[in-house]
Design an enzyme around this catalytic site. Structure first.
Site, mmCIF file in Angstrom:
data_model
loop_
_atom_site.group_PDB
_atom_site.id
_atom_site.type_symbol
_atom_site.label_atom_id
_atom_site.label_comp_id
_atom_site.label_asym_id
_atom_site.label_seq_id
_atom_site.Cartn_x
_atom_site.Cartn_y
_atom_site.Cartn_z
ATOM 1 N N TRP A 1 18.189 -11.936 39.079
ATOM 2 C CA TRP A 1 17.418 -12.406 40.237
ATOM 3 C C TRP A 1 18.325 -12.609 41.451
ATOM 4 O O TRP A 1 17.909 -12.389 42.588
ATOM 5 C CB TRP A 1 16.629 -13.674 39.897
ATOM 6 C CG TRP A 1 15.498 -13.383 38.955
ATOM 7 C CD1 TRP A 1 15.392 -13.808 37.661
ATOM 8 C CD2 TRP A 1 14.328 -12.576 39.216
ATOM 9 N NE1 TRP A 1 14.230 -13.311 37.104
ATOM 10 C CE2 TRP A 1 13.569 -12.560 38.027
ATOM 11 C CE3 TRP A 1 13.853 -11.858 40.327
ATOM 12 C CZ2 TRP A 1 12.349 -11.863 37.918
ATOM 13 C CZ3 TRP A 1 12.654 -11.168 40.221
ATOM 14 C CH2 TRP A 1 11.918 -11.175 39.033
ATOM 15 N N ASP B 1 17.029 -21.143 44.198
ATOM 16 C CA ASP B 1 15.855 -20.590 43.525
ATOM 17 C C ASP B 1 15.752 -21.295 42.174
ATOM 18 O O ASP B 1 16.573 -21.071 41.293
ATOM 19 C CB ASP B 1 16.045 -19.077 43.341
ATOM 20 C CG ASP B 1 14.909 -18.434 42.550
ATOM 21 O OD1 ASP B 1 14.032 -19.159 42.049
ATOM 22 O OD2 ASP B 1 14.906 -17.188 42.435
ATOM 23 N N LYS C 1 6.192 -19.975 36.087
ATOM 24 C CA LYS C 1 7.087 -20.282 34.987
ATOM 25 C C LYS C 1 6.818 -21.696 34.471
ATOM 26 O O LYS C 1 6.497 -21.887 33.326
ATOM 27 C CB LYS C 1 8.557 -20.168 35.404
ATOM 28 C CG LYS C 1 8.904 -18.907 36.213
ATOM 29 C CD LYS C 1 8.956 -17.652 35.388
ATOM 30 C CE LYS C 1 8.945 -16.366 36.173
ATOM 31 N NZ LYS C 1 10.078 -16.127 37.047
#
Ligand code: PLP
Length: 359
Positions: free
Chosen positions: A102, A172, A196
């Site tokens: 990511w 993040d 999530k």
């Protein structure tokens, strides 16, 4: 029958929350319609939205010098919105950590908006060890430093926040938000995709220090944090259903004892699974011990040709979505807040039996 869902995202939601939803789906509180069908300007939806925001603030103990924004586009849009809003013509330099899949995506977007300094990278080591803050090479003249707190695909995470640098930090936290207490005051901006550990997909929640909310007439209105802050995240029609259900998840977390309790539960689940994997010669997790995620546990079998059999039989045993990310292969168990400890116990039982039959 509900099975155990180890999906990395969209992931398990608490059964209690879905049961409440079932009660309300046709007729919300005798209003004769569902929340999905209500105007986002109605008193009812505004109250649902405000309550969810406040519960999120309470859970993370967020100080009033931060605002909390609800934005569509997932965490991936934040890869763009962060540099668009935090860089400017007077400072277009940023620091990024390259600590997983990511991170690479975030870096790719940020490069479109300015110059970028890579402060640390664990790529040479296949992202197995999260670089310690003591070793980050920071350009202090940059507008911020961006990091992915928990690399969902690689299963590596920064859990010790003792020595974070003084520069404005942007994190993040998509796959670790609400999994344990977090000292928000150490960060300038924190963003998390909802699917999530928060609620249904379609939403990201942004915690932003108020001094960063500046008018940016050069940006499209929908790309500017200020637009969302000025309109209570209702400049246009927000994803009301995702917001409403996220609010139910926040209440569920509060009723269970908040994030202190989550930390206890999540550490217990993760310790069990890692201990079992480490004690076995059949399964391995090669992430550095200090960097191990308590949310995403990737593991391999020595004989990779057994992977399809493992996945097929685990699914038959009611253990869903254990395949690793397509970019890394192997297996991965995502054990977010809504995966109960019994689910981890059942997974370990299955893994033991599978090893007995195939080892
Ligand atoms: C899932 C994930 C993303 C991407 O989220 P989208 O909502 O699909 O854009 C970004 N960062 C991390 C750490 C993630 O886990």
């Amino acid at each position: 029958m509900r099975k155990y869902n180890f999906c990395a995202g969209p992931s398990a939601l608490p059964t209690e929350v879905l049961e409440e939803l079932k009660e309300e789906i046709l007729d919300w509180k005798k209003y004769g319609l569902s929340v999905m069908e209500m105007s986002h300007r109605s008193k009812e939806v505004v109250e649902i939205a405000e309550t969810a925001k406040q519960d999120f603030i309470d859970l993370l103990k967020i100080d009033s010098n931060y605002d909390v924004l609800f934005i569509q586009g997932g965490a991936s849009l934040q890869f763009s919105m962060v540099p668009m809003n935090l860089l400017s013509s007077s400072n277009s330099l940023s620091n990024y950590l390259n600590v997983g899949q990511w991170s690479k995506k975030a870096i790719k977007e940020a490069k479109k908006y300015g110059k970028l300094n890579i402060s640390a990278s664990s790529e040479d080591n296949s992202f197995k060890n999260y670089p310690s803050p003591n070793n980050w090479q920071i350009d202090d003249s940059a507008a911020y430093l961006h990091l992915v707190m928990n690399e969902t695909i690689d299963g590596a995470c920064l859990r010790n926040h003792d020595n974070l640098p003084a520069i404005d930090l942007v994190a993040d936290c998509s796959s670790c938000i609400l999994s344990e207490p977090l000292d928000v005051s150490k960060f300038a901006l924190i963003y998390s995709g909802a699917q999530k550990n928060i609620g249904p997909a379609g939403l990201a929640i942004i915690i932003i220090r108020r001094d960063l909310l500046i008018d940016r007439d050069d940006l499209p209105a929908m790309m500017s944090y200020k637009t969302y802050s000025d309109s209570d995240s209702m400049y246009n029609t927000p994803p009301t259903f995702a917001w409403y259900l996220s609010g139910k998840v926040f209440k569920w977390l509060k009723n269970k004892g908040g994030l202190e309790n989550q930390k206890k539960e999540n550490e217990s689940k993760a310790n069990k699974l890692y201990s079992f994997i480490d004690s076995s010669d059949f399964y391995t997790n090669d992430v550095g011990i200090e960097s191990r995620s308590i949310m995403n546990v990737p593991f391999l079998m020595n004989d990779e040709s057994l992977n399809p059999k493992f996945l097929k039989e685990s699914e038959e045993a009611g253990l869903l979505n254990l395949a690793g990310h397509r970019s890394v292969g192997g297996m991965r168990a995502s054990i977010y807040n809504a995966v109960p400890e019994e689910g981890v116990d059942a997974l370990i039982e299955f893994m033991k039996n599978f090893e007995k039959q195939n080892g």
